[in-house]
Design an enzyme around this catalytic site. Structure first.
Site, short mmCIF file in Angstrom:
data_model
loop_
_atom_site.label_atom_id
_atom_site.label_comp_id
_atom_site.label_asym_id
_atom_site.label_seq_id
_atom_site.Cartn_x
_atom_site.Cartn_y
_atom_site.Cartn_z
N GLN A 288 28.01 -9.14 22.26
CA GLN A 288 29.00 -8.11 21.93
C GLN A 288 29.38 -8.09 20.45
O GLN A 288 30.20 -7.29 20.03
CB GLN A 288 30.25 -8.23 22.81
CG GLN A 288 31.14 -9.41 22.50
CD GLN A 288 32.26 -9.51 23.51
OE1 GLN A 288 32.05 -9.89 24.66
NE2 GLN A 288 33.49 -9.17 23.11
N LYS B 282 45.47 -4.60 25.06
CA LYS B 282 45.18 -4.74 23.63
C LYS B 282 43.80 -4.15 23.31
O LYS B 282 43.59 -3.53 22.28
CB LYS B 282 45.25 -6.23 23.27
CG LYS B 282 44.45 -6.69 22.09
CD LYS B 282 45.19 -6.45 20.82
CE LYS B 282 44.60 -7.15 19.62
NZ LYS B 282 43.17 -7.14 19.52
N ASP B 283 42.84 -4.39 24.22
CA ASP B 283 41.50 -3.82 24.09
C ASP B 283 41.38 -2.70 25.12
O ASP B 283 40.66 -2.83 26.11
CB ASP B 283 40.46 -4.93 24.32
CG ASP B 283 40.64 -6.07 23.35
OD1 ASP B 283 40.27 -5.92 22.18
OD2 ASP B 283 41.21 -7.11 23.74
N GLY C 286 48.73 -14.14 24.36
CA GLY C 286 48.20 -12.94 25.00
C GLY C 286 47.30 -13.32 26.17
O GLY C 286 47.42 -12.78 27.28
N HIS C 287 46.41 -14.28 25.93
CA HIS C 287 45.56 -14.77 27.01
C HIS C 287 46.41 -15.37 28.13
O HIS C 287 46.15 -15.16 29.31
CB HIS C 287 44.62 -15.87 26.50
CG HIS C 287 43.63 -15.43 25.48
ND1 HIS C 287 43.64 -15.91 24.19
CD2 HIS C 287 42.59 -14.56 25.53
CE1 HIS C 287 42.63 -15.37 23.51
NE2 HIS C 287 41.99 -14.54 24.29
N GLY D 60 43.29 -7.34 28.96
CA GLY D 60 44.43 -6.91 28.16
C GLY D 60 44.33 -5.45 27.73
O GLY D 60 43.25 -4.97 27.37
N ARG E 85 41.65 -13.43 16.23
CA ARG E 85 41.26 -13.18 14.84
C ARG E 85 42.42 -13.36 13.87
O ARG E 85 42.19 -13.50 12.66
CB ARG E 85 40.69 -11.77 14.69
CG ARG E 85 39.33 -11.60 15.34
CD ARG E 85 38.67 -10.32 14.90
NE ARG E 85 37.24 -10.35 15.13
CZ ARG E 85 36.64 -9.98 16.25
NH1 ARG E 85 37.35 -9.53 17.26
NH2 ARG E 85 35.33 -10.06 16.38
N MET F 219 37.21 -15.30 25.26
CA MET F 219 36.29 -15.91 24.29
C MET F 219 36.95 -17.11 23.63
O MET F 219 36.51 -17.57 22.56
CB MET F 219 35.86 -14.87 23.25
CG MET F 219 35.07 -13.73 23.89
SD MET F 219 33.94 -12.90 22.76
CE MET F 219 35.07 -12.24 21.57
N LEU G 135 42.56 -19.61 22.45
CA LEU G 135 43.58 -19.02 23.33
C LEU G 135 44.93 -18.91 22.65
O LEU G 135 45.34 -19.77 21.87
CB LEU G 135 43.71 -19.89 24.60
CG LEU G 135 42.43 -19.99 25.44
CD1 LEU G 135 42.69 -20.88 26.67
CD2 LEU G 135 41.90 -18.63 25.86
P1 AMP Z 1 39.24 -12.21 23.94
O1 AMP Z 1 39.28 -13.68 24.06
O2 AMP Z 1 39.72 -11.68 22.63
O3 AMP Z 1 37.91 -11.62 24.37
O4 AMP Z 1 40.30 -11.65 24.97
C1 AMP Z 1 40.23 -12.02 26.33
C2 AMP Z 1 41.16 -11.14 27.09
O5 AMP Z 1 42.49 -11.29 26.58
C3 AMP Z 1 40.81 -9.64 26.97
O6 AMP Z 1 41.02 -9.02 28.22
C4 AMP Z 1 41.80 -9.16 25.95
O7 AMP Z 1 42.12 -7.78 26.06
C5 AMP Z 1 43.02 -10.01 26.29
N1 AMP Z 1 43.93 -10.09 25.16
C6 AMP Z 1 43.63 -10.41 23.88
N2 AMP Z 1 44.73 -10.33 23.10
C7 AMP Z 1 45.74 -9.92 23.91
C8 AMP Z 1 47.12 -9.65 23.70
N3 AMP Z 1 47.68 -9.75 22.50
N4 AMP Z 1 47.86 -9.27 24.77
C9 AMP Z 1 47.30 -9.16 26.00
N5 AMP Z 1 46.00 -9.40 26.26
C10 AMP Z 1 45.23 -9.78 25.24
#
Ligand code: AMP
Length: 280
Positions: free
Chosen positions: A61, A151-152, A36-37, A149, A189, A30, A33
């Site tokens: 979502q 993380k989720d 983690g991304h 990740g 966040r 989303m 970046l």
């Molecule tokens: P998001 O942009 O928050 O929807 O995250 C996109 C992807 O990045 C999802 O698969 C998340 O689980 C992963 N992600 C977010 N934060 C982390 C992190 N700290 N470590 C590893 N993957 C992450």
């Protein structure tokens, strides 16, 4: 780097690459970046030939309109960062109407009950929205390896379930959580936290580690109490839930067993932070 906003453009670009023998690695995001991304992208680049990254703040979502409005959007920065780490990536950054044409009726996904607990229980409809966008994105990307990740972790489990039913030609990879040097799980966040709350937030992971060290000896109930007390001590953080659940089916357990994880959601002001850690 190629940046496109139409489904048909991604589809034909990837078909061309596939025809020349390339394997596609897909990282849905989303945006906003962070490292983690990028760790997902590094893993994707390691095991595939072409990296597809999507950047799309998925409205379905979000179960709170203020959360959707406040979610950070910084496409120009994201593209500049991507250019430095993945200059050959294909980036798909669509408008909302491209993904959700007006008057479209969304289907309802069988999530196998994995959405009844934790994030699913606290955020009704959230995982139906996640399933909807992932289904749509996989339809566009076609067969690929897709990276999510830990993380989720609940999201990862649900995506595995959805992919097994609707997209068996997509291989799902789980990637470990990247943390800041003080332990806070990286998250888009985090940039919404005030400096004071950002300084307090690492207590969440510190308390999780303490939980993980002591749970075999002291038991789940006592350790949960201690976790909540530690996190909430300053009065500025509020635990929404904290529990131990099985890694495989996310069923909550009250007596310690192997192959479980500790999961929590904590409010730091209005910002909701989630984290989890393996207990075995
Ligand atoms: P998001 O942009 O928050 O929807 O995250 C996109 C992807 O990045 C999802 O698969 C998340 O689980 C992963 N992600 C977010 N934060 C982390 C992190 N700290 N470590 C590893 N993957 C992450």
């Amino acid at each position: 780097m190629i940046v496109v906003s139409k489904k048909t453009e991604v589809h034909s670009l990837l078909e061309n690459k596939r025809q020349s023998g390339s394997k596609i690695g897909f990282v849905p995001t989303m945006g906003a970046l962070h490292d983690g991304h990028l760790s997902l992208m590094r893993e994707a680049l390691r095991v595939s030939d072409v990296l597809l990254v999507s950047i799309f703040v998925n409205p379905t979502q979000f179960n709170s309109s203020s959360d959707l409005e406040n979610y950070p959007r910084q496409l120009e920065n994201d593209l500049a960062l991507l250019e430095t780490v993945a200059p050959n990536a294909v980036v798909f950054a669509p408008e909302v109407t491209e993904m959700y044409p007006p008057n479209e009726t969304l289907r309802s996904y069988d999530l196998g009950g994995l959405d009844d607990v934790m994030e699913g229980a606290k955020r009704p409809g959230h995982f139906q929205g996640v399933a909807a966008i992932v289904d749509k994105l996989f339809q566009i990307s076609g067969p690929c390896k897709a990276f999510f990740g830990e993380k989720d972790f609940q999201q990862l489990a649900i995506i595995r379930h959805v992919a097994a039913q609707y997209h068996p030609h997509v291989d799902i990879y789980g990637v470990p959580t990247r943390r800041e040097s003080d332990g806070l799980a990286m998250s888009s966040r985090n940039m919404l936290l005030s400096p004071a709350l950002r300084a307090e937030a690492p207590i969440i992971y510190q308390s999780m580690l303490k939980f993980a060290r002591q749970v075999r000896h002291d038991g789940i109930e006592a350790c949960l109490k201690e976790f909540v007390a530690m996190v909430e001590k300053s009065g500025h953080l509020k635990v929404e839930y904290a529990e131990v659940a099985r890694s495989k089916d996310l069923k909550s357990v009250t007596d310690f067993e192997e192959n479980t994880r500790f999961f929590t959601a904590v409010f730091a002001g209005d910002v909701r932070l989630i984290d989890n850690v393996s207990l075995s």
